[in-house]
Design an enzyme around this catalytic site. Structure first.
Site, PDB file in Angstrom:
ATOM      1  N   LYS A 138       0.828  -1.341   0.034  1.00 33.89           N
ATOM      2  CA  LYS A 138      -0.142  -0.070  -0.058  1.00 33.89           C
ATOM      3  C   LYS A 138       0.826   1.072  -0.109  1.00 33.89           C
ATOM      4  CE  LYS A 138       0.451   1.801   3.584  1.00 33.89           C
ATOM      5  NZ  LYS A 138       1.845   1.998   4.264  1.00 33.89           N
ATOM      6  N   TYR A 223      -4.380   3.992   6.342  1.00 35.36           N
ATOM      7  CA  TYR A 223      -4.834   2.993   6.943  1.00 35.36           C
ATOM      8  C   TYR A 223      -6.264   3.550   7.711  1.00 35.36           C
ATOM      9  CZ  TYR A 223      -0.615   0.527   7.670  1.00 35.36           C
ATOM     10  OH  TYR A 223       0.649  -0.161   7.023  1.00 35.36           O
TER      11      TYR A 223
HETATM   12  P1  NAD Z   1      12.309   1.399   2.668  1.00 34.57           P
HETATM   13  O1  NAD Z   1      12.989   2.841   2.138  1.00 34.57           O
HETATM   14  O2  NAD Z   1      12.763   0.812   3.970  1.00 34.57           O
HETATM   15  O3  NAD Z   1      12.743   0.336   1.458  1.00 34.57           O
HETATM   16  C1  NAD Z   1      12.329   0.562   0.294  1.00 34.57           C
HETATM   17  C2  NAD Z   1      13.276  -0.283  -0.830  1.00 34.57           C
HETATM   18  O4  NAD Z   1      13.079   0.131  -2.115  1.00 34.57           O
HETATM   19  C3  NAD Z   1      14.686  -0.007  -0.443  1.00 34.57           C
HETATM   20  O5  NAD Z   1      15.341  -1.392  -0.274  1.00 34.57           O
HETATM   21  C4  NAD Z   1      15.536   0.788  -1.772  1.00 34.57           C
HETATM   22  O6  NAD Z   1      16.492   0.478  -2.088  1.00 34.57           O
HETATM   23  C5  NAD Z   1      14.292   0.282  -2.722  1.00 34.57           C
HETATM   24  N1  NAD Z   1      14.115   0.856  -4.081  1.00 34.57           N
HETATM   25  C6  NAD Z   1      14.095   0.650  -5.140  1.00 34.57           C
HETATM   26  N2  NAD Z   1      14.065   1.567  -5.999  1.00 34.57           N
HETATM   27  C7  NAD Z   1      14.158   2.948  -5.441  1.00 34.57           C
HETATM   28  C8  NAD Z   1      14.074   4.029  -5.777  1.00 34.57           C
HETATM   29  N3  NAD Z   1      14.192   4.499  -6.715  1.00 34.57           N
HETATM   30  N4  NAD Z   1      14.182   5.061  -4.647  1.00 34.57           N
HETATM   31  C9  NAD Z   1      14.328   4.631  -3.363  1.00 34.57           C
HETATM   32  N5  NAD Z   1      14.382   2.914  -2.994  1.00 34.57           N
HETATM   33  C10 NAD Z   1      14.278   2.523  -3.932  1.00 34.57           C
HETATM   34  O7  NAD Z   1      10.803   1.526   2.632  1.00 34.57           O
HETATM   35  P2  NAD Z   1       9.835   0.481   3.288  1.00 34.57           P
HETATM   36  O8  NAD Z   1       9.407   1.007   4.503  1.00 34.57           O
HETATM   37  O9  NAD Z   1      10.158  -0.731   3.114  1.00 34.57           O
HETATM   38  O10 NAD Z   1       8.537   0.720   2.232  1.00 34.57           O
HETATM   39  C11 NAD Z   1       8.485   0.179   1.033  1.00 34.57           C
HETATM   40  C12 NAD Z   1       6.809   0.074   0.731  1.00 34.57           C
HETATM   41  O11 NAD Z   1       6.309  -0.778   1.542  1.00 34.57           O
HETATM   42  C13 NAD Z   1       6.039   1.422   0.640  1.00 34.57           C
HETATM   43  O12 NAD Z   1       5.230   1.437  -0.610  1.00 34.57           O
HETATM   44  C14 NAD Z   1       5.270   1.478   2.067  1.00 34.57           C
HETATM   45  O13 NAD Z   1       4.130   2.192   2.123  1.00 34.57           O
HETATM   46  C15 NAD Z   1       5.072  -0.077   2.392  1.00 34.57           C
HETATM   47  N6  NAD Z   1       5.126  -0.389   3.676  1.00 34.57           N
HETATM   48  C16 NAD Z   1       3.880  -1.057   4.251  1.00 34.57           C
HETATM   49  C17 NAD Z   1       3.843  -1.288   5.406  1.00 34.57           C
HETATM   50  C18 NAD Z   1       2.813  -2.205   5.880  1.00 34.57           C
HETATM   51  O14 NAD Z   1       2.671  -2.519   7.126  1.00 34.57           O
HETATM   52  N7  NAD Z   1       2.039  -2.704   5.120  1.00 34.57           N
HETATM   53  C19 NAD Z   1       5.018  -1.202   6.285  1.00 34.57           C
HETATM   54  C20 NAD Z   1       5.999  -0.367   5.726  1.00 34.57           C
HETATM   55  C21 NAD Z   1       6.100  -0.034   4.545  1.00 34.57           C
END
Ligand code: NAD
Length: 373
Positions: A138, A223
Site C-alpha cells: 500500500k 490506514y
Molecule cells: P524502505 O525505504 O525501507 O525500502 C524501500 C526499498 O526500495 C529499499 O530497499 C530501496 O533500495 C528500494 N528502492 C528501489 N528503487 C528505489 C528508488 N528509486 N528510490 C528509493 N528506493 C528504492 O521503505 P519501506 O518502509 O520498506 O516501504 C516500502 C513500501 O512498503 C512502501 O510502499 C510502503 O508504503 C510499504 N510499507 C508497508 C507497510 C505495511 O505495514 N503494510 C509497512 C512499511 C512499508
C-alpha cells in the site's frame, strides 16, 4: 532507522519481550515452520529489499503455504546476503533492469512489490506481463488512474493483484467486524480513525513527492481510509478534507503533513479521520453504534492490536501479521479462497479514488462525491 519503523516497533516493544531470529523485534516469536507439503506452496519473489521487506522475509519463515524463492534488488550485495540467508539460488536473483526474465522462472509464482509508492505502477505492469501474480504494498499506486491501469494489466495477463492490507487478516480486527455484522453494536453511527507519527529525516523518500506521490495520506492516512471501510462495513459516498502545514521545509508542495477528513456513508453514518506525519501516539480506531462501541488501540501497528467494547476486551490471539497475510494470500491465489475482508486490487483502487478526492477537497474546499465502483 526511519521514524515510521521506530514508531511501529515501539508498539511492538511495549508489548511482549520475546526471542526472534530477526534484527527486528516481533510481538510473538518467529519460528521456522515446516511448509505444508500436502498443499501447493506459493513461490514468492520479494522486490525491494528495504525495511518492510526485511520484516516480511522474517515473517515468511513461519509460513506454511508461502516461501521466498526469488529476490529483486538494485543492490548486488543485498542480493548476495539475502540470497544466502533465505536460500534463494543465484539464478532466481534479479535487478530492476532484468527482472522481466522471471517469465522463464517456474520457481516464481508471484512477486511481492515492497518499493517506494511511485514505483508500484510500472513494476506491477512488468510483473503482470511476465505472467506472475502481484502482491503490491500500500498504497497500490499514487493515484486512481495508475491503479486502474494496474488492474487492467493484471486482468489482461490473467494474474491476480493483491494489496498488502495486513490488518484485513488481523484477528481482533476481524472480531470487531464480526460483532458489527452480528448486530451487537446496533446501527452504526460514527467512526473515528487517527493514524500518524512524526516522520523524522526530511531527506527520506516518504517526503519526496516524486517517490511517495504525496505525504502522510499515502503512507499512514490510508490506514484510516481502509479502516473506515471495514469497520463501518460500507463504502463512503462523499468526502471533505482540510490540510494543515506547519513545516514547509520538510513538507514541500504536494507533500501533505496533516490532513483531517470526513467521510459520509450511504446509511447516514459519518467518519472523522486524521492523517499526520507530525504527531506521535496516533493509532486509534473508534466505532460507535446505537448499542455499543469498539475501540481499537493500537489499531494498525504491528501488534499486538488491542480492542474493547463496553463488555470488555477483545481476546483474539496475537499473530505476526505478515505471516498470516502471506499464508492467506497463498490460499487466495492457489486455492481460490475468499477472505473475510477482500484485499484485491479493486479495494486498492477504491482507496486511491478516495485519496484523489481528499487531495481535491483540500485544494478546492468543496465536498467531493465518491463513486467507488
Ligand atoms: P524502505 O525505504 O525501507 O525500502 C524501500 C526499498 O526500495 C529499499 O530497499 C530501496 O533500495 C528500494 N528502492 C528501489 N528503487 C528505489 C528508488 N528509486 N528510490 C528509493 N528506493 C528504492 O521503505 P519501506 O518502509 O520498506 O516501504 C516500502 C513500501 O512498503 C512502501 O510502499 C510502503 O508504503 C510499504 N510499507 C508497508 C507497510 C505495511 O505495514 N503494510 C509497512 C512499511 C512499508
Amino acid at each position: 532507522m526511519s521514524s515510521r519503523r521506530r514508531f511501529l516497533q515501539q508498539l511492538t516493544l511495549s508489548a511482549i519481550a520475546v526471542p526472534t531470529l530477526s534484527a527486528y523485534p516481533f510481538a510473538i516469536p518467529i519460528q521456522k515452520t515446516e511448509l505444508d507439503t500436502d498443499k501447493p506452496i506459493l513461490k514468492v519473489a520479494l522486490m525491494g529489499l528495504g525495511g518492510y521487506a526485511e520484516r516480511v522475509a522474517e515473517a515468511m519463515q513461519s509460513c506454511s503455504r508461502a516461501k521466498i524463492t526469488g529476490l529483486i534488488s538494485g543492490t548486488p550485495e543485498k542480493l548476495k546476503t539475502w540470497g544466502e540467508k533465505y536460500q534463494v539460488p543465484e539464478g532466481s536473483r534479479y535487478n530492476y533492469e532484468n527482472f522481466d526474465q522471471i517469465i522463464n522462472n517456474p520457481e516464481i509464482d508471484a512477486v511481492y512489490i515492497i518499493t517506494p509508492n511511485a514505483l508500484h505502477h510500472s513494476q506491477t505492469i512488468r510483473v503482470a506481463k511476465a505472467g506472475k501474480h502481484v502482491i503490491c504494498e500500500k498504497p497500490m499506486a499514487i493515484n486512481a488512474k495508475e491503479g486502474q491501469e494496474m488492474l487492467d494489466a493484471c486482468a489482461t495477463a490473467g494474474v491476480q493483484l493483491l494489496v498488502g492490507y495486513r490488518m484485513r487478516f488481523e484477528p481482533n480486527t476481524l472480531k470487531a467486524v464480526e460483532l458489527r455484522e452480528k448486530g451487537q453494536l446496533g446501527k452504526i453511527k460514527f467512526f473515528q480513525g487517527q493514524t500518524g507519527f512524526k516522520i523524522g529525516d526530511p531527506n527520506q523518500w516518504r517526503v519526496n513527492k516524486e517517490l511517495a506521490g504525496g505525504g502522510s495520506m499515502m503512507d499512514i492516512g490510508i490506514y484510516s481510509i481502509n479502516g473506515a471501510r471495514y469497520m463501518v462495513g460500507e463504502d463512503p459516498v462523499w468526502v471533505t478534507a482540510q490540510e494543515t502545514k506547519t513545516d514547509f521545509e520538510t513538507f514541500k508542495e504536494g507533500v501533505d503533513e496533516t490532513i483531517q477528513f470526513q467521510l459520509g456513508f450511504p446509511s447516514g453514518a459519518v467518519a472523522s479521520c486524521l492523517s499526520t506525519y507530525n504527531m506521535n501516539h496516533l493509532d486509534r480506531f473508534y466505532l460507535v453504534g446505537e448499542n455499543d462501541f469498539v475501540e481499537m488501540q493500537p489499531s494498525t501497528g504491528y501488534g499486538p492490536v488491542k480492542g474493547r467494547t463496553k463488555n470488555g476486551p477483545l481476546n483474539q490471539p496475537h499473530t505476526v501479521h505478515q505471516t498470516v497475510q502471506m499464508d492467506e494470500m497463498a490460499q487466495i491465489i492457489l486455492d481460490g479462497k475468499k477472505p473475510i475482508l477482500p484485499v484485491d486490487g479493486k479495494v486498492g483502487l477504491q482507496d486511491l479514488k478516495i485519496i484523489d478526492a481528499i487531495y481535491r477537497s483540500c485544494k478546492t474546499g468543496d465536498r467531493q462525491e465518491l463513486q467507488l465502483g
